[in-house]
Every structure is written in C-alpha cells, then in structure tokens.
Write a protein that holds these residues in place. Sequence first.
Motif, PDB file in Angstrom:
ATOM      1  N   PHE A   1       0.872  -1.183   0.000  1.00  0.00           N
ATOM      2  CA  PHE A   1       0.000   0.000   0.000  1.00  0.00           C
ATOM      3  C   PHE A   1       0.902   1.224   0.000  1.00  0.00           C
ATOM      4  O   PHE A   1       1.603   1.492   0.978  1.00  0.00           O
ATOM      5  CB  PHE A   1      -0.915  -0.004   1.227  1.00  0.00           C
ATOM      6  CG  PHE A   1      -2.044   0.987   1.149  1.00  0.00           C
ATOM      7  CD1 PHE A   1      -3.323   0.573   0.831  1.00  0.00           C
ATOM      8  CD2 PHE A   1      -1.824   2.341   1.381  1.00  0.00           C
ATOM      9  CE1 PHE A   1      -4.370   1.476   0.755  1.00  0.00           C
ATOM     10  CE2 PHE A   1      -2.853   3.250   1.301  1.00  0.00           C
ATOM     11  CZ  PHE A   1      -4.140   2.815   0.987  1.00  0.00           C
ATOM     12  N   LEU A   2       0.895   1.982  -1.108  1.00  0.00           N
ATOM     13  CA  LEU A   2       1.753   3.155  -1.254  1.00  0.00           C
ATOM     14  C   LEU A   2       0.924   4.417  -1.049  1.00  0.00           C
ATOM     15  O   LEU A   2      -0.029   4.665  -1.788  1.00  0.00           O
ATOM     16  CB  LEU A   2       2.401   3.194  -2.644  1.00  0.00           C
ATOM     17  CG  LEU A   2       3.552   2.218  -2.923  1.00  0.00           C
ATOM     18  CD1 LEU A   2       3.018   0.808  -3.160  1.00  0.00           C
ATOM     19  CD2 LEU A   2       4.352   2.663  -4.132  1.00  0.00           C
ATOM     20  N   ASP A   3       1.315   5.204  -0.051  1.00  0.00           N
ATOM     21  CA  ASP A   3       0.642   6.467   0.259  1.00  0.00           C
ATOM     22  C   ASP A   3       1.618   7.604  -0.016  1.00  0.00           C
ATOM     23  O   ASP A   3       2.662   7.707   0.621  1.00  0.00           O
ATOM     24  CB  ASP A   3       0.209   6.474   1.724  1.00  0.00           C
ATOM     25  CG  ASP A   3      -0.705   7.644   2.052  1.00  0.00           C
ATOM     26  OD1 ASP A   3      -0.895   8.506   1.166  1.00  0.00           O
ATOM     27  OD2 ASP A   3      -1.221   7.704   3.176  1.00  0.00           O
ATOM     28  N   LEU A   4       1.306   8.459  -1.000  1.00  0.00           N
ATOM     29  CA  LEU A   4       2.204   9.552  -1.358  1.00  0.00           C
ATOM     30  C   LEU A   4       2.295  10.555  -0.216  1.00  0.00           C
ATOM     31  O   LEU A   4       1.290  10.887   0.412  1.00  0.00           O
ATOM     32  CB  LEU A   4       1.719  10.249  -2.632  1.00  0.00           C
ATOM     33  CG  LEU A   4       1.560   9.363  -3.867  1.00  0.00           C
ATOM     34  CD1 LEU A   4       1.197  10.217  -5.077  1.00  0.00           C
ATOM     35  CD2 LEU A   4       2.833   8.569  -4.154  1.00  0.00           C
TER      36      LEU A   4
ATOM     37  N   ALA B   1       9.332   2.256  -3.734  1.00  0.00           N
ATOM     38  CA  ALA B   1       9.458   3.634  -3.269  1.00  0.00           C
ATOM     39  C   ALA B   1      10.500   4.402  -4.075  1.00  0.00           C
ATOM     40  O   ALA B   1      10.328   5.590  -4.373  1.00  0.00           O
ATOM     41  CB  ALA B   1       9.818   3.653  -1.782  1.00  0.00           C
ATOM     42  N   ALA B   2      11.593   3.713  -4.457  1.00  0.00           N
ATOM     43  CA  ALA B   2      12.625   4.364  -5.268  1.00  0.00           C
ATOM     44  C   ALA B   2      12.105   4.692  -6.660  1.00  0.00           C
ATOM     45  O   ALA B   2      12.451   5.728  -7.242  1.00  0.00           O
ATOM     46  CB  ALA B   2      13.852   3.457  -5.361  1.00  0.00           C
ATOM     47  N   VAL B   3      11.265   3.823  -7.205  1.00  0.00           N
ATOM     48  CA  VAL B   3      10.672   4.086  -8.520  1.00  0.00           C
ATOM     49  C   VAL B   3       9.804   5.340  -8.459  1.00  0.00           C
ATOM     50  O   VAL B   3       9.841   6.197  -9.353  1.00  0.00           O
ATOM     51  CB  VAL B   3       9.842   2.868  -8.976  1.00  0.00           C
ATOM     52  CG1 VAL B   3       8.975   3.222 -10.176  1.00  0.00           C
ATOM     53  CG2 VAL B   3      10.758   1.706  -9.327  1.00  0.00           C
ATOM     54  N   VAL B   4       9.018   5.464  -7.393  1.00  0.00           N
ATOM     55  CA  VAL B   4       8.139   6.630  -7.252  1.00  0.00           C
ATOM     56  C   VAL B   4       8.943   7.905  -7.015  1.00  0.00           C
ATOM     57  O   VAL B   4       8.615   8.980  -7.534  1.00  0.00           O
ATOM     58  CB  VAL B   4       7.139   6.403  -6.093  1.00  0.00           C
ATOM     59  CG1 VAL B   4       6.341   7.665  -5.799  1.00  0.00           C
ATOM     60  CG2 VAL B   4       6.194   5.259  -6.438  1.00  0.00           C
ATOM     61  N   ALA B   5      10.025   7.802  -6.237  1.00  0.00           N
ATOM     62  CA  ALA B   5      10.762   8.983  -5.789  1.00  0.00           C
ATOM     63  C   ALA B   5      11.718   9.554  -6.825  1.00  0.00           C
ATOM     64  O   ALA B   5      12.312  10.609  -6.586  1.00  0.00           O
ATOM     65  CB  ALA B   5      11.540   8.653  -4.516  1.00  0.00           C
TER      66      ALA B   5
ATOM     67  N   VAL C   1       8.560  13.358  -5.474  1.00  0.00           N
ATOM     68  CA  VAL C   1       7.440  12.841  -4.694  1.00  0.00           C
ATOM     69  C   VAL C   1       7.871  11.535  -4.052  1.00  0.00           C
ATOM     70  O   VAL C   1       8.365  10.633  -4.745  1.00  0.00           O
ATOM     71  CB  VAL C   1       6.200  12.610  -5.571  1.00  0.00           C
ATOM     72  CG1 VAL C   1       5.054  12.049  -4.738  1.00  0.00           C
ATOM     73  CG2 VAL C   1       5.768  13.900  -6.241  1.00  0.00           C
ATOM     74  N   THR C   2       7.712  11.440  -2.748  1.00  0.00           N
ATOM     75  CA  THR C   2       8.048  10.208  -2.046  1.00  0.00           C
ATOM     76  C   THR C   2       6.775   9.489  -1.625  1.00  0.00           C
ATOM     77  O   THR C   2       5.686  10.073  -1.597  1.00  0.00           O
ATOM     78  CB  THR C   2       8.910  10.509  -0.808  1.00  0.00           C
ATOM     79  OG1 THR C   2       8.181  11.382   0.062  1.00  0.00           O
ATOM     80  CG2 THR C   2      10.212  11.176  -1.216  1.00  0.00           C
ATOM     81  N   ALA C   3       6.931   8.227  -1.287  1.00  0.00           N
ATOM     82  CA  ALA C   3       5.786   7.416  -0.880  1.00  0.00           C
ATOM     83  C   ALA C   3       6.151   6.605   0.352  1.00  0.00           C
ATOM     84  O   ALA C   3       7.268   6.090   0.465  1.00  0.00           O
ATOM     85  CB  ALA C   3       5.351   6.481  -2.010  1.00  0.00           C
ATOM     86  N   THR C   4       5.209   6.502   1.263  1.00  0.00           N
ATOM     87  CA  THR C   4       5.347   5.639   2.430  1.00  0.00           C
ATOM     88  C   THR C   4       4.575   4.359   2.159  1.00  0.00           C
ATOM     89  O   THR C   4       3.427   4.402   1.723  1.00  0.00           O
ATOM     90  CB  THR C   4       4.800   6.330   3.686  1.00  0.00           C
ATOM     91  OG1 THR C   4       5.516   7.548   3.889  1.00  0.00           O
ATOM     92  CG2 THR C   4       4.963   5.450   4.905  1.00  0.00           C
ATOM     93  N   THR C   5       5.209   3.217   2.427  1.00  0.00           N
ATOM     94  CA  THR C   5       4.651   1.927   2.015  1.00  0.00           C
ATOM     95  C   THR C   5       4.354   1.051   3.217  1.00  0.00           C
ATOM     96  O   THR C   5       5.198   0.897   4.112  1.00  0.00           O
ATOM     97  CB  THR C   5       5.624   1.183   1.081  1.00  0.00           C
ATOM     98  OG1 THR C   5       6.020   2.051   0.028  1.00  0.00           O
ATOM     99  CG2 THR C   5       4.968  -0.056   0.496  1.00  0.00           C
ATOM    100  N   GLY C   6       3.162   0.489   3.231  1.00  0.00           N
ATOM    101  CA  GLY C   6       2.793  -0.539   4.201  1.00  0.00           C
ATOM    102  C   GLY C   6       2.636  -1.868   3.493  1.00  0.00           C
ATOM    103  O   GLY C   6       2.154  -1.921   2.356  1.00  0.00           O
TER     104      GLY C   6
END
Length: 669
Positions: free
Chosen positions: A257-260, A325-329, A341-346
């Motif tokens: 679950f990726l939350d920006l 997360a690295a792909v998103v960031a 843009v970073t993302a926090t992942t659960g």
Amino acid sequence: MITASANSVVDLLGSIATATWTAATLGAARLDSRLRAFAGAWAAIAIHLISRPGSASGDPVFVFLDAVAGAAAGALFLIGAGAGPPGRHAKRSSDTIALSFFAASCTIQLLLTKLGSSPEAQLADFRTVRLLVLGVFAFHLTSHTRRGFSLAGRVTSWTFGVLALLSAATFLLDRTSNGTGSTLLIWVDSIAVLCWAVLALSMAARMLETRTERQVSQAQAEHDDVTGLPRRAPFEILLESTLSRARGEGDTAALFFLDLDRFRTLNESMGHGAGDEVLGQIGDRLRQALPKRATAARVGGDEFVVVWPGVVDGADALRLAADLAAVVAAPMQVTGQEVLVTATTGVSLFPADGDDAATLIDHAHAAARWAKERGPGRPRLYSVEMTGRSRRELSMEMRLRRALNLGEIWVYYQPRLSLLTGKIDGFEALVRWLHPNEGLLAAAAFIDLAESTGLVVPIGRFVLMQACLDAQEARLQSGSDFTVAVNLSAQQLADPEVVDDVRRALRESNLPASGLEVEVTETAAMYDIPQARRVLEQLRGMGVSVALDDFGTGHSALGYLKELPIDRLKIDKCFVRDLESDAKDRFLLRAVIALGRARGLSVTAEGVEDMAQLRFLGASGCHHVQGYLVGTARPALELSHLAGLAPEGLAVRLPRRRKTKLSLVTRQA
C-alpha cells in the motif's frame, strides 16, 4: 388494381425485412433499453403484417391481432425513441405518449372494424394516419439525437420524419381517383419500403454503437482516468483471483500500500492539473517496473496498491517495497519544474496477515499509516497492534468531523511577555479539542489528522473568528491594546478564500487590523512561496502584522527573511532548550536575534522555562518571550485579567543592553 399490387409488394417486402431485423435486434436487445423496445416493435410489425389478410376477411381473431400488433408496434417504437437522453422527464413523456397511442389506436381500429360500412378502406386510411402520428411523435422524441454526434441516431430520427411525410402523402393520394395519383402512390410506397430498410439499418448501426459505448464505459469504470490503472473494485476481484490461485498452489503473496507523502499540499500549491500529471507519471512507472505477475491499482486520491505473488517473507517484501518507493521517488518534470514525490509503504503478507482481499488491503493501509507517523518514506510490515491504532484513529477522525458542530473545538491563549516593558502585550491562539472520552487534547494530538483529512481549513477558520471575537471583548474589558496571534496552516495559505476569511473575522468582531497577527511556519510557506507572498502582502496591506513561526527549523531559513513580507521573527524553542549547557546554541541564538534586529523585525523566543534563559534573551536583545515561565495556555475568560499586566510572581529585571553589531555578538559567543 395497381395500388393493391403495390400494397401486396409492400407487405411482402415488409415481412421479409421485419423478420430479418427482428432477429438481429432481438439478439442484441440485452445491450440497450432502446434496442429492446425496437426489437419488440419489429416483432409486432411482423405479427401485424401476417394478420392483415385475415383481418381483411373479417376473422375476429385476426382483427384483434391486427389491432393489438399495429398499436403495440407504434407504442414500442415511441418508447425506444425516448429511451435515451436527455433524461427521466423525456422517458416519462415517451412512456405516456406510447400508452396513449396504444390505447387510442386499439380502440379506434376495433371500432372501425365493427361499425364501418367499408372496413378495409377505413382501416387503410386509419393505418396511414396512425403511421403519420407515429412518425411525428417519434421525430419529436428523437430530437436530441439530431443534435448529437451519433450518425445512426440522426438517421433514425430523420427517417421517422420522412415516414411521417410519406404517410401524409399516401393519405392525400388515396383521395386521388385518377391514374396519376395511383402512379405516385406506387412511388410513395416504394420510398416507404426504402425508409423502413434505412430505419432497420440505422438501428443496426445504433446496436454496434451501443456495444462500443458499453465497452468504453466498462473500461472507464474499471480503470482510473488519470493513471490508466485499475480502480479499487476491479482490483479487489483480481486480487481475490490471485489469492485463490495462490491458495490452490500453496504459494505466498505480498500486498503493498503506497501512500504519497504531502501530495495534498503539492496538489493545492501547483494546481490539480499538475497533480494529475504527477499521478499519471507514477502510474506509468509502476506499470513498467512491475513483472507480469504483479498488478498495481489506484485505490484513492494519492494511494496505490500492488499485489506481488511469490514474495517469500518479510525481508523480501521490505526489499521490494524499497524498490517501489525508489521508482516513485525518482525526479520528474511537471509543468517545466522538477518535482520529487516520495511514498510511504505498508506491507501485508498472504496468508500470514490475511486470507482475503479486503483484509490484506486494510492491514497494508494500517501499516502505511503507522509508518507515516513514525517517519515518512520508510516501509513497514503489518503487525497486530497497528490495526487497533488504526481503528482508534478512524474513530477519532469521525468524531473530529463532528467536533465543530458539537462545540468541542476550543481556543486557548498563551501569553507573550514584552522584555521592554515587563508586561504581557499579546497572546497566541492555540486550538484545543475537548474530546468526550480523552479530555482536553492539545493540537499536537490531532492536527496531523486534521491536515490529512482536510479538516484543518474549517478548524483554522473557526479559530481565526473565535480569536478575533475573544480578543476584542478582552480589549474592551481591560482597556489594553494587545494583539492576538493566529496560526495559518499550509492548506489555509493555499485556500483562495483565506484573505476574505481574515477580513470577515475583523469585520464581525470589530477588532482593528492592528490587533491581529498571523503566524506562518517556514514549512507552510515553502511549498508555494509566490502564493504565500501574495497572501501575506494582502494581509499586511490591511494592517495585519505577519510573524514567521518556528524560525530555524526549515531548510533555508535565511532566505525567507528576504522572500516573505514579515514583521516578527519567532525563534523555535529548540534553540532555547539547551541554552545553558550548549555554547553553540548560545552563539546561534545571539546571531539570529542580531539578524532579526538588523532586518528591522521584532524577535520573539519560544519555549522559555527558567529565569536564566529569560536573562540571557534579554541581554541578547530579544524583544518578546513565550513559554511556561511566562504562562501556559489559558481560556478566553482570563484574557482581560492578564492583558497589560506583569506576570504574577515573575519579576522581570533586565540588564542594560550595550549597543553591539553582529560582528561583536559573534566575538562574545
């Protein structure tokens, strides 16, 4: 004789065409309500044509079938013509017209059959008039299709209009007894046959258009418009299928679950178009980075999920989460600017953390929220205690949404002491929540929740209004012209109505603009400096003073002294906390105070808790202080008793301060 032969040809061709197009439309009738009505109309026409010879002979059964089938065909055509847009009102109108047409047509035809002296001639005229009425009504009900982009719809509508004209021509030519009239009637009947064929073809084309529209609408319903990824509902179906397959093969899977992070602020500062572009690029990146077995979806405004079959354990899942997360960031270009843009992942694991789609998604979401609280950007595996906290947060969110209406949001005021006069000359408004179960909560306990849910704007608007009302009442009671400071969040700065909110609060409270001070943090201003500058300049133009709060905790604090129109510098308490034991803090504090004074700003230090700190700040040239030593946050009723007075039990005795320059301050540190 010629006319009778023409009518026989019309009946024969009509029967063939009707049988063909009835089969075609019945096959596609499940696609569209209009096509179902048209299919029924074609079937009724077939029965009508078959029963006409028997009706002409006077057989009562065929007479009844002929009347009902003819009326039903027209009624169903009218229902089909009005089944599409523009809305329910038109649909009800078409149904009413169709039922009236059916009842009147059956009644009149049966009466003509029983009472007429020449039934066949009268029935022929009646059928012609009935077709005329049908064509006129259908042409009217399909008027919206003539303005649309569908060629088949426009052709269908105009064909109904032409059939109405041909029916009128037939009725007039039947009154002509010479040979010319009979010849023209043959041509009119031939054109009518052609029109019925065109009507059938246009309906077939409409059937194909309907199928295409259904496929497009289904794709739009299942996939997000911005990212092209599946939406939540189809993703859950796909996830259940993946879990069933993994369950049968004894395999494992992981749900990410990726939350920006802070996407709401980015969206508000750069605009929704830029936000959609960011989401679109993230969707493309996830699609390209995932293997064939893995699937990504967008399940919320700034939330994505990924199911990855075959993930062995938690360590493997955390490694993959870091890769996502690295792909998103990775940096991206949006409207000519580089955006990060970073993302926090659960992460939740199947079958350890859940055996169904909904449970895995909820647990991964709980892990993402847990991670976000303890440091955005770091992935977390789900654990049992996270769910209990998520449920508590959900309960708090639902209660917070009603807190304003229930009168549970209060405003307290922390006094500000002037080191020049030794008296209290201002207050900072601080929001409090009187929770029914947990008591009076400070802002730190719920402000993050308010920001993540967008409630910080209405809460901030309430605090602004209440602070102005309380301050003006206390000023009148005490006779002291103190100021009240109100914090503006990043979302309030991005709100286009924030200046109007301030103007309304001043007007309704009668508080002069000089009695209000707005505070903004470096973090709030950094996301859109031009917007922050515009808002603050408008407020200063009204006479409201501006303070830069928590100075020294941002990324480029010195730059804001030049970028933003401010009157006061508020030094964060982290500089004051270790003042006695840390020489570096003393040096930095003197430098910041000297810098603020050199810029012509009033300087306030926060977090003052003992006399040693107070004496140092006074000797260093600080103008004001706040903290527990001066006083804790108080309810509004105490404002008038504190304003303009020296704090009880605190004798402020400040040494005479020498006039020094910044270079002298640095030498004395």
